[in-house]
Scaffold this active site. Sequence first.
Site, PDB file in Angstrom:
ATOM      1  N   HIS A 288      -3.797 -25.934  58.474  1.00  0.00           N
ATOM      2  CA  HIS A 288      -2.894 -26.436  57.875  1.00  0.00           C
ATOM      3  C   HIS A 288      -2.149 -25.226  56.811  1.00  0.00           C
ATOM      4  O   HIS A 288      -2.526 -24.061  56.993  1.00  0.00           O
ATOM      5  CB  HIS A 288      -3.566 -27.434  57.133  1.00  0.00           C
ATOM      6  CG  HIS A 288      -4.015 -28.677  57.945  1.00  0.00           C
ATOM      7  ND1 HIS A 288      -2.968 -29.506  58.660  1.00  0.00           N
ATOM      8  CD2 HIS A 288      -4.902 -29.220  57.821  1.00  0.00           C
ATOM      9  CE1 HIS A 288      -3.855 -30.267  59.428  1.00  0.00           C
ATOM     10  NE2 HIS A 288      -5.100 -30.215  58.963  1.00  0.00           N
ATOM     11  N   THR A 289      -1.353 -25.934  56.089  1.00  0.00           N
ATOM     12  CA  THR A 289      -0.670 -24.941  54.971  1.00  0.00           C
ATOM     13  C   THR A 289      -1.948 -24.432  54.225  1.00  0.00           C
ATOM     14  O   THR A 289      -2.651 -25.081  53.791  1.00  0.00           O
ATOM     15  CB  THR A 289      -0.031 -25.882  54.048  1.00  0.00           C
ATOM     16  OG1 THR A 289       1.059 -26.722  54.699  1.00  0.00           O
ATOM     17  CG2 THR A 289       0.852 -25.081  53.225  1.00  0.00           C
ATOM     18  N   GLN A 290      -1.874 -23.115  54.337  1.00  0.00           N
ATOM     19  CA  GLN A 290      -2.852 -22.489  53.363  1.00  0.00           C
ATOM     20  C   GLN A 290      -2.202 -21.601  52.326  1.00  0.00           C
ATOM     21  O   GLN A 290      -3.001 -21.145  51.181  1.00  0.00           O
ATOM     22  CB  GLN A 290      -3.647 -21.169  54.359  1.00  0.00           C
ATOM     23  CG  GLN A 290      -4.299 -21.774  55.588  1.00  0.00           C
ATOM     24  CD  GLN A 290      -5.387 -22.486  54.985  1.00  0.00           C
ATOM     25  OE1 GLN A 290      -6.165 -22.148  54.124  1.00  0.00           O
ATOM     26  NE2 GLN A 290      -5.716 -23.653  55.790  1.00  0.00           N
ATOM     27  N   SER A 291      -0.820 -21.807  52.296  1.00  0.00           N
ATOM     28  CA  SER A 291      -0.182 -20.853  50.864  1.00  0.00           C
ATOM     29  C   SER A 291       1.455 -21.833  50.800  1.00  0.00           C
ATOM     30  O   SER A 291       1.737 -22.185  51.774  1.00  0.00           O
ATOM     31  CB  SER A 291      -0.163 -19.594  51.224  1.00  0.00           C
ATOM     32  OG  SER A 291       0.871 -19.358  52.225  1.00  0.00           O
TER      33      SER A 291
END
Lengths: 296, 260, 261
Positions: free
Chosen positions: B32-35
Amino acid sequence: MTSIGTGYDLSNSVFSPDGRNFQVEYAVKAVENGGTAIGIRCKDGVVLAVEKIITSKLLKPGANKRIATVDRHVGIVSAGLVPDGRHFVSRARDEASSWRGVYKGPIPVSALSNRLGSYVQAYTLYSSVRPFGVTAIVGGWDSEAELAVDGQVGTGPNAGSGGKVEGAKAGGPGLYMIEPSGLYWGYYGAATGKGRQAAKAELEKLDLGSENLSLLDAVKEAARIIYVAHEDSKDKEFELEMSWISSLDGPTKGRHEEVPKELLEEAEKAAKRALEGEDEEEDEGTKSNEGERMQE
Amino acid sequence: MNHFPELWGRPRDDVYGPYNSSYLKSTGPKTHTQSPAVTGTSVVAVKFNGGVAIAADNLASYGSLSRFTDVKRLRVFGESAVVGFSGDVSDMQYIDRLLESIDIRENYSTHGNLLNAKNLHTYLSKVFYKRRSDFNPLWNHILVAGFDGDKKPFLSSADLLGTTYSGPHLATGFGAHLAVPILRRLFPEEKPIEEITKEDAVSALRECLKVLWYRDARSLDKYSIAIITEDGVELNEDQKLEEQSWAFAESIKGYGAQVV
Amino acid sequence: MMSAMGHQSQNGTIGYSFGTPTTAPHKEHSFYPYTDNGGSTLGITGEDFAILAGDTRSVAGYNINSRYSPKVFKIGGEDDTGENAHIILSVVGFAADGHALKERLDAIVKMYKYQHGKPMSVRACAQRLSTILYSKRFFPYYVTAILAGLDEEGKGALYSYDPVGSYEREQCRAAGSAASLIMPFLDNQVSFKNQYIPGSGEGHDLQAKKKELLPMGTVEHLVKDAFTSAVERHIEVGDGLQMMVITKSGIEEKYFPLKQD
């Protein structure tokens, strides 16, 4: 009724030898018993109105709305089986929501009517279901302004690629009527339910095609037409429910809303006056006739 | 020409080397979005007598790149609630669409949309908490401004972890460091908000945005401000901090390497 | 030997026979689902009462998020005011988890009353809280919880937990960032640890001070002293002291200001 006893009317999705679907025709009968519903399309908006027969003194006046909002810019009124109408509205809302999910904007009234037409039509195809017992009038306003995409954060470039197009025309009023067969047409004026014949006759007199009637006048006409259409079932009391959708610079700013109480009352008063006027004329007419007869 | 049709029309291995398909990763854990990617900086808000004022600049940065300069980070919900977003802009847009669908659904009921800012904040904080618990966070820190069920001014914060807190004045991001001290000096917490006028609140927010513009490298002098009162939301999206300039820095001498 | 060493230095670790992972050595961001919101809580019981207290500061690193963010909650009350609640819960650690935990326990205690027609006993509630915490054993609620109420005999009951549900009934407990500052003070002042009867003997013959339950006034004083002291020595503790006193006549909530520095 040629259908009775032939067996071709017992199942949906079965044609009779002369190419009719009797279940659909019976659904139309259900519609023909419902309270009159009409829609008027004018240049600057759409009006919806319905005659709500008061089936019990115990019902709270003004409650139990029959005109529903779909998204923000569409209204639906139907004649026939009320629960079928509710399900129909529920589907319309789902369609509007799914359209937003894909296109990030409001569904055009034409596209919504098309999808609803397809949905209703599907209920004529299978033996496991029955057709919708409603004819629905779908009225709405497609925004004439350049619409922001849902969630849009900026204004975008003013010129060049992706810029705004000067003077591009878009949007406007939309009025559609969807029948139990799934058949739907766009209308200037639509009527369904018990008093549809009288209502249609009145709508035709308005010359809606020339788009000269203003939205405000249409509200009054709609009220009057419902009152006229009610003449044949005078013994029953009824309540008038009306909603409208105006252009962006109009009173509802492109949204579907109930007609404000004051305006509704004013329109009702005018409708009653118009009816009384007609009655007097008729009375005079019959009197003179009688007079003639007496003379004879 | 060879006898493998699936290879026809492709760059030849003997000329270009074998195709590097490593980016077509089809195995391994779901990620998933990590940043965050495109981000907005601080949001600042103050309660005042009879309402709340909230402001944020119009910048969306892509890392250190000043990417979009007309991004509206204040979003109006219903009649009298505003959400100010910092953090990921695409997640903000997702939430904005989510709120739009809620507003449409609420209006289907005969009583209309009765959700106030407090309800909205509760809802959004649960959305954030759910997403962080799924390890799929919505990368934002938001301020919700409006009124609670008793018609009292309401201001509360929620972030990507689902953490919530409220106060008479709040700020996200850099604002938590730079704006909050200013606001605490102007409006001490023991001072009742009834003694703060709308004008005081608005000029305090402008002051905060000025300081942020000077010291937050990812900020802008164009901003949006919303004033929420009983009468509704007054939103101005194309405001400008006038006459701000770094020119004075030229005349400062005697620091660092420069000695003359 | 040489080759083994060479291999090792290349990998920077043991020479596995299978391929080394190709992921980037470090990431600028990676999502960490927890944060520490600081603060401290404290619970003490007496003969017929229990007190739960917590400071009201919420922090994020060196920032103060809020000066009033309560950590002590009524559980199973009738509406959002918590009226007629008979259990109180304090949570300290990651505030979002704390809040979620509180909401969940509150819902369960309410449902218990609706389904059984009687309030949940503190003992049952304590066990249930443990189950909830353990149900997230591998993605824990990052909180230290303390539960308080009156037991079946009307005596003050206090249960303390670790984040994954290990719990015990105690006389007193401090939790949170200043727990290590407050707990020794409690050991001494509530449990009379290292307190001896003067003149009762020499060296190992000294007799320990007899255990006794403290009256409410004394306990309230101890709580205030514990927090004012913690505020002096811990940067995450301060702003306000929220206290809930549970007796047979209900729950009384009190607030005292603390230093805001």
